[in-house]
Every structure is written in C-alpha cells, then in structure tokens.
Design a protein around this motif. Structure first.
Motif, PDB file in Angstrom:
ATOM      1  N   MET A   1       0.840  -1.181   0.000  1.00  0.00           N
ATOM      2  CA  MET A   1       0.000   0.000   0.000  1.00  0.00           C
ATOM      3  C   MET A   1       0.884   1.244   0.000  1.00  0.00           C
ATOM      4  N   ALA A   2       0.596   2.176  -0.884  1.00  0.00           N
ATOM      5  CA  ALA A   2       1.389   3.397  -0.984  1.00  0.00           C
ATOM      6  C   ALA A   2       1.009   4.356   0.137  1.00  0.00           C
ATOM      7  N   THR A   3       2.000   4.994   0.700  1.00  0.00           N
ATOM      8  CA  THR A   3       1.727   5.987   1.735  1.00  0.00           C
ATOM      9  C   THR A   3       1.994   7.374   1.186  1.00  0.00           C
ATOM     10  N   LEU A   4       1.390   8.336   1.805  1.00  0.00           N
ATOM     11  CA  LEU A   4       1.581   9.719   1.409  1.00  0.00           C
ATOM     12  C   LEU A   4       2.441  10.452   2.430  1.00  0.00           C
ATOM     13  N   SER A   5       3.313   9.723   3.113  1.00  0.00           N
ATOM     14  CA  SER A   5       4.111  10.318   4.168  1.00  0.00           C
ATOM     15  C   SER A   5       5.132  11.320   3.639  1.00  0.00           C
ATOM     16  N   TYR A   6       5.416  11.296   2.368  1.00  0.00           N
ATOM     17  CA  TYR A   6       6.377  12.230   1.800  1.00  0.00           C
ATOM     18  C   TYR A   6       5.750  13.593   1.498  1.00  0.00           C
ATOM     19  N   LEU A   7       4.427  13.692   1.563  1.00  0.00           N
ATOM     20  CA  LEU A   7       3.764  14.984   1.380  1.00  0.00           C
ATOM     21  C   LEU A   7       3.832  15.775   2.681  1.00  0.00           C
ATOM     22  N   PRO A   8       4.124  17.064   2.615  1.00  0.00           N
ATOM     23  CA  PRO A   8       4.197  17.862   3.843  1.00  0.00           C
ATOM     24  C   PRO A   8       2.828  17.940   4.521  1.00  0.00           C
TER      25      PRO A   8
END
Length: 151
Positions: A1-8
């Motif tokens: 599952m892809a995470t969006l943790s790299y988005l501020p």
C-alpha cells in the motif's frame, strides 16, 4: 500500500477553511456562468428539464472543478508556508506574491498584449487572483497551517 508520508503535513482545518475562502473568491469570477444557469432554471418547465440542460451541466462542472482546484491550491500554499517556515503576515504576503507571479501573471500579460482584452476586465480578474494567492497565504498564516507547531 502506498503511503503519502512524503507529502508535507498541513492542518486539516486550514485546508478546509482555505478551500472555502478560495472557492468563494473563484465563484465571484464564475458569477456570469451561474447567472445564466439561474435564468435557464427560471425558463425551464420542470426540474428534470433544467437538470438535463447544457447550462446546468456547465455550472456543475465549473463549480466542482473550482472546488477541487481551491482545495489543491490551499494545500499547496499551506505546504509552502510550512516548508519555508513563514510565520509573519509580511512573509506570507511575499510568498503569496511569488505564487501569483509564477502562476497567474503570464496569462494576464497575454490577455492584455496578445488577446487585447479590455483593461477593466483584466483588472477584475487580477484582483481576484491576488485575493486567491496573496490573500490565501495571509489567511492561512493567520489561521495556522502546522499540524504540530512545536516541530
């Protein structure tokens, strides 16, 4: 599952309120579209006839895309505020001005120089775009965009 943790991260309430703010400004520009839709609704014999009309589809499309665009722009400006560490209204105004110059100014120059649009028409659009960029960044700075201000 892809995470969006790299988005501020940006505070959700800032995104919600900024979206409402920005969408309201956008609707001022879209006023003529909705005016024609209202007149079409008055001329229609029934609700079903109106909802099948071209004006209703055009208004719904404009409203929906404006709302989504307002949300995306609000998130982006909030993320820029956080990434640059902007804490003052003066800094927010500078940041909003840079966003305006990068995103909207070229089209206004084109409208005046190439398309020869009337100056008053372009001026109204410029004022709305300044409110959408500079005003939004100052508003978001006032509200706060950091999810954890102690980070």
């Amino acid at each position: 599952m892809a995470t969006l943790s790299y988005l501020p991260p940006v505070k959700p309430s800032a995104i919600a309120l900024g979206t409402v703010y920005n969408h309201a400004i956008s609707l001022a520009i879209l006023g003529p579209v909705f005016g024609e839709t209202y007149r079409e609704a008055q001329r229609a014999n029934s609700k079903e006839e109106f909802f099948k009309s071209k004006e209703a589809a055009s208004a719904a499309s404009a409203w929906g895309s404006s709302l989504v665009g307002s949300g995306v722009q609000t998130y982006a400006v909030g993320a820029l505020i956080n990434a640059t560490g902007t804490l003052t209204y003066k800094g927010a105004a500078y940041l909003g001005s840079l966003v305006f110059l990068a995103s909207a100014a070229p089209s206004f120059i084109s409208q005046l120089a190439t398309e020869k649009r009337p100056l008053d028409q372009v001026a109204v659009t410029v004022l709305a775009r300044v409110a959408e960029t500079v005003g939004l960044s100052v508003f978001l700075t006032w509200w706060g965009t950091r999810t954890n201000p102690f980070d």
